[in-house]
Scaffold this motif. Structure first.
Motif, PDB file in Angstrom:
ATOM      1  N   ALA A  16      15.091 -25.983   2.486  1.00  0.00           N
ATOM      2  CA  ALA A  16      14.895 -25.821   1.048  1.00  0.00           C
ATOM      3  C   ALA A  16      13.414 -25.647   0.728  1.00  0.00           C
ATOM      4  N   LEU A  17      12.572 -26.414   1.386  1.00  0.00           N
ATOM      5  CA  LEU A  17      11.132 -26.297   1.198  1.00  0.00           C
ATOM      6  C   LEU A  17      10.643 -24.934   1.675  1.00  0.00           C
ATOM      7  N   TRP A  18      11.127 -24.498   2.841  1.00  0.00           N
ATOM      8  CA  TRP A  18      10.771 -23.186   3.396  1.00  0.00           C
ATOM      9  C   TRP A  18      11.132 -22.078   2.412  1.00  0.00           C
ATOM     10  N   LEU A  19      12.376 -22.107   1.927  1.00  0.00           N
ATOM     11  CA  LEU A  19      12.837 -21.069   1.009  1.00  0.00           C
ATOM     12  C   LEU A  19      12.049 -21.090  -0.301  1.00  0.00           C
ATOM     13  N   GLY A  20      11.749 -22.279  -0.789  1.00  0.00           N
ATOM     14  CA  GLY A  20      10.983 -22.401  -2.027  1.00  0.00           C
ATOM     15  C   GLY A  20       9.563 -21.883  -1.873  1.00  0.00           C
ATOM     16  N   LEU A  21       8.888 -22.245  -0.778  1.00  0.00           N
ATOM     17  CA  LEU A  21       7.527 -21.769  -0.538  1.00  0.00           C
ATOM     18  C   LEU A  21       7.493 -20.251  -0.320  1.00  0.00           C
ATOM     19  N   ALA A  22       8.500 -19.740   0.361  1.00  0.00           N
ATOM     20  CA  ALA A  22       8.560 -18.298   0.628  1.00  0.00           C
ATOM     21  C   ALA A  22       8.670 -17.505  -0.671  1.00  0.00           C
ATOM     22  N   LEU A  23       9.321 -18.081  -1.673  1.00  0.00           N
ATOM     23  CA  LEU A  23       9.406 -17.415  -2.972  1.00  0.00           C
ATOM     24  C   LEU A  23       8.029 -17.232  -3.604  1.00  0.00           C
ATOM     25  N   LEU A  24       7.111 -18.132  -3.309  1.00  0.00           N
ATOM     26  CA  LEU A  24       5.783 -18.110  -3.908  1.00  0.00           C
ATOM     27  C   LEU A  24       4.777 -17.272  -3.121  1.00  0.00           C
ATOM     28  N   MET A  25       5.122 -16.906  -1.903  1.00  0.00           N
ATOM     29  CA  MET A  25       4.187 -16.202  -1.020  1.00  0.00           C
ATOM     30  C   MET A  25       4.325 -14.693  -1.156  1.00  0.00           C
ATOM     31  N   LYS A  26       3.225 -14.004  -0.863  1.00  0.00           N
ATOM     32  CA  LYS A  26       3.257 -12.544  -0.868  1.00  0.00           C
ATOM     33  C   LYS A  26       4.138 -12.041   0.274  1.00  0.00           C
ATOM     34  N   THR A  27       4.672 -10.863   0.104  1.00  0.00           N
ATOM     35  CA  THR A  27       5.540 -10.270   1.126  1.00  0.00           C
ATOM     36  C   THR A  27       4.851  -9.102   1.836  1.00  0.00           C
ATOM     37  N   GLU A  28       3.640  -8.766   1.402  1.00  0.00           N
ATOM     38  CA  GLU A  28       2.935  -7.629   1.984  1.00  0.00           C
ATOM     39  C   GLU A  28       1.587  -8.063   2.541  1.00  0.00           C
ATOM     40  N   TYR A  29       1.101  -7.300   3.492  1.00  0.00           N
ATOM     41  CA  TYR A  29      -0.223  -7.537   4.054  1.00  0.00           C
ATOM     42  C   TYR A  29      -0.917  -6.198   4.283  1.00  0.00           C
ATOM     43  N   THR A  30      -2.227  -6.221   4.205  1.00  0.00           N
ATOM     44  CA  THR A  30      -3.041  -5.045   4.494  1.00  0.00           C
ATOM     45  C   THR A  30      -4.211  -5.488   5.357  1.00  0.00           C
ATOM     46  N   VAL A  31      -4.440  -4.749   6.415  1.00  0.00           N
ATOM     47  CA  VAL A  31      -5.551  -5.033   7.324  1.00  0.00           C
ATOM     48  C   VAL A  31      -6.355  -3.747   7.454  1.00  0.00           C
ATOM     49  N   SER A  32      -7.662  -3.850   7.316  1.00  0.00           N
ATOM     50  CA  SER A  32      -8.510  -2.665   7.369  1.00  0.00           C
ATOM     51  C   SER A  32      -9.806  -2.968   8.114  1.00  0.00           C
ATOM     52  N   ARG A  33     -10.251  -2.016   8.907  1.00  0.00           N
ATOM     53  CA  ARG A  33     -11.534  -2.099   9.583  1.00  0.00           C
ATOM     54  C   ARG A  33     -12.187  -0.712   9.491  1.00  0.00           C
ATOM     55  N   SER A  34     -13.501  -0.672   9.670  1.00  0.00           N
ATOM     56  CA  SER A  34     -14.199   0.607   9.592  1.00  0.00           C
ATOM     57  C   SER A  34     -15.340   0.655  10.604  1.00  0.00           C
ATOM     58  N   VAL A  35     -15.805   1.867  10.837  1.00  0.00           N
ATOM     59  CA  VAL A  35     -16.931   2.097  11.742  1.00  0.00           C
ATOM     60  C   VAL A  35     -17.646   3.366  11.281  1.00  0.00           C
ATOM     61  N   ILE A  36     -18.931   3.443  11.523  1.00  0.00           N
ATOM     62  CA  ILE A  36     -19.689   4.663  11.230  1.00  0.00           C
ATOM     63  C   ILE A  36     -19.911   5.402  12.544  1.00  0.00           C
ATOM     64  N   ILE A  37     -19.558   6.684  12.527  1.00  0.00           N
ATOM     65  CA  ILE A  37     -19.693   7.537  13.710  1.00  0.00           C
ATOM     66  C   ILE A  37     -20.742   8.596  13.402  1.00  0.00           C
ATOM     67  N   HIS A  38     -21.639   8.798  14.326  1.00  0.00           N
ATOM     68  CA  HIS A  38     -22.724   9.755  14.145  1.00  0.00           C
ATOM     69  C   HIS A  38     -22.279  11.154  14.587  1.00  0.00           C
ATOM     70  N   LYS A  39     -21.391  11.702  13.792  1.00  0.00           N
ATOM     71  CA  LYS A  39     -20.864  13.061  13.986  1.00  0.00           C
ATOM     72  C   LYS A  39     -20.482  13.599  12.613  1.00  0.00           C
ATOM     73  N   HIS A  40     -20.409  14.917  12.500  1.00  0.00           N
ATOM     74  CA  HIS A  40     -19.975  15.538  11.251  1.00  0.00           C
ATOM     75  C   HIS A  40     -18.518  15.187  10.961  1.00  0.00           C
TER      76      HIS A  40
END
Length: 179
Positions: A16-40
């Protein structure tokens, strides 16, 4: 009998606690990283839009160089599908399909994981000109976890887990293009 009742009440409370907490949590995630490359930008994008080239820099492709790979369509075009199958648990099996290409801007693909767990995610690789012969490359993953499994996002720490692999892949990509 009293012990069994206590165990059952404890389990019921836990779920019951698991189900209740899950209702309050986000269902999506986004992960992003970047780098600069010395090319056109154009040369970076030309290499990037070919999914087969990911075998040269992706951490996941390097985990099992003997995995079975199959392809459908024309690489670098919308609809191209790259599929993989590996007995290694960290690699598993699935496929990646190019959904959208905005020339010299971004590539959007869908990842469909089949083993060891079924799931889907969207991957984007975005390029931006940031100076004379300098291109910033963003690699981004976006996924969803259905209720009530979304509570696992708290424990999985997707940003740390996937983010490290993205950063390493981008570093490998930078080394290849700057040679």
């Amino acid at each position: 009998m009293e012990t069994l009742t206590t165990i059952l009440i404890g389990l019921a409370t836990f779920f019951a606690l698991w189900l209740g907490l899950a209702l309050l949590m986000k269902t999506e995630y986004t992960v992003s990283r970047s780098v600069i490359i010395h090319k056109h930008l154009e040369s970076v994008f030309s290499y990037l839009k070919l999914l087969k080239n990911q075998d040269n820099f992706s951490v996941w492709a390097k985990m099992d160089p003997n995995m079975t790979k199959t392809y459908k369509g024309t690489d670098g075009q919308v609809g191209f599908v790259s599929a993989w199958d590996s007995p290694m648990k960290n690699v598993g099996s699935g496929e990646q399909e190019i959904l959208e290409i905005e020339e010299n801007v971004k590539i959007v693909s869908e990842l469909r994981f089949l083993k060891p767990f079924k799931g889907e995610a969207t991957a984007q690789m975005i390029v931006k000109n940031v100076g004379e012969s300098q291109t910033k490359v963003y690699w981004q993953f976006h996924g969803k976890m259905k209720y009530p499994f979304n509570l696992l996002l708290v424990f999985l720490r997707m940003d740390k887990k996937i983010g490290g692999d993205l950063a390493t892949g981008l570093h490998n990509f930078k080394e290849i293009l700057e040679k």
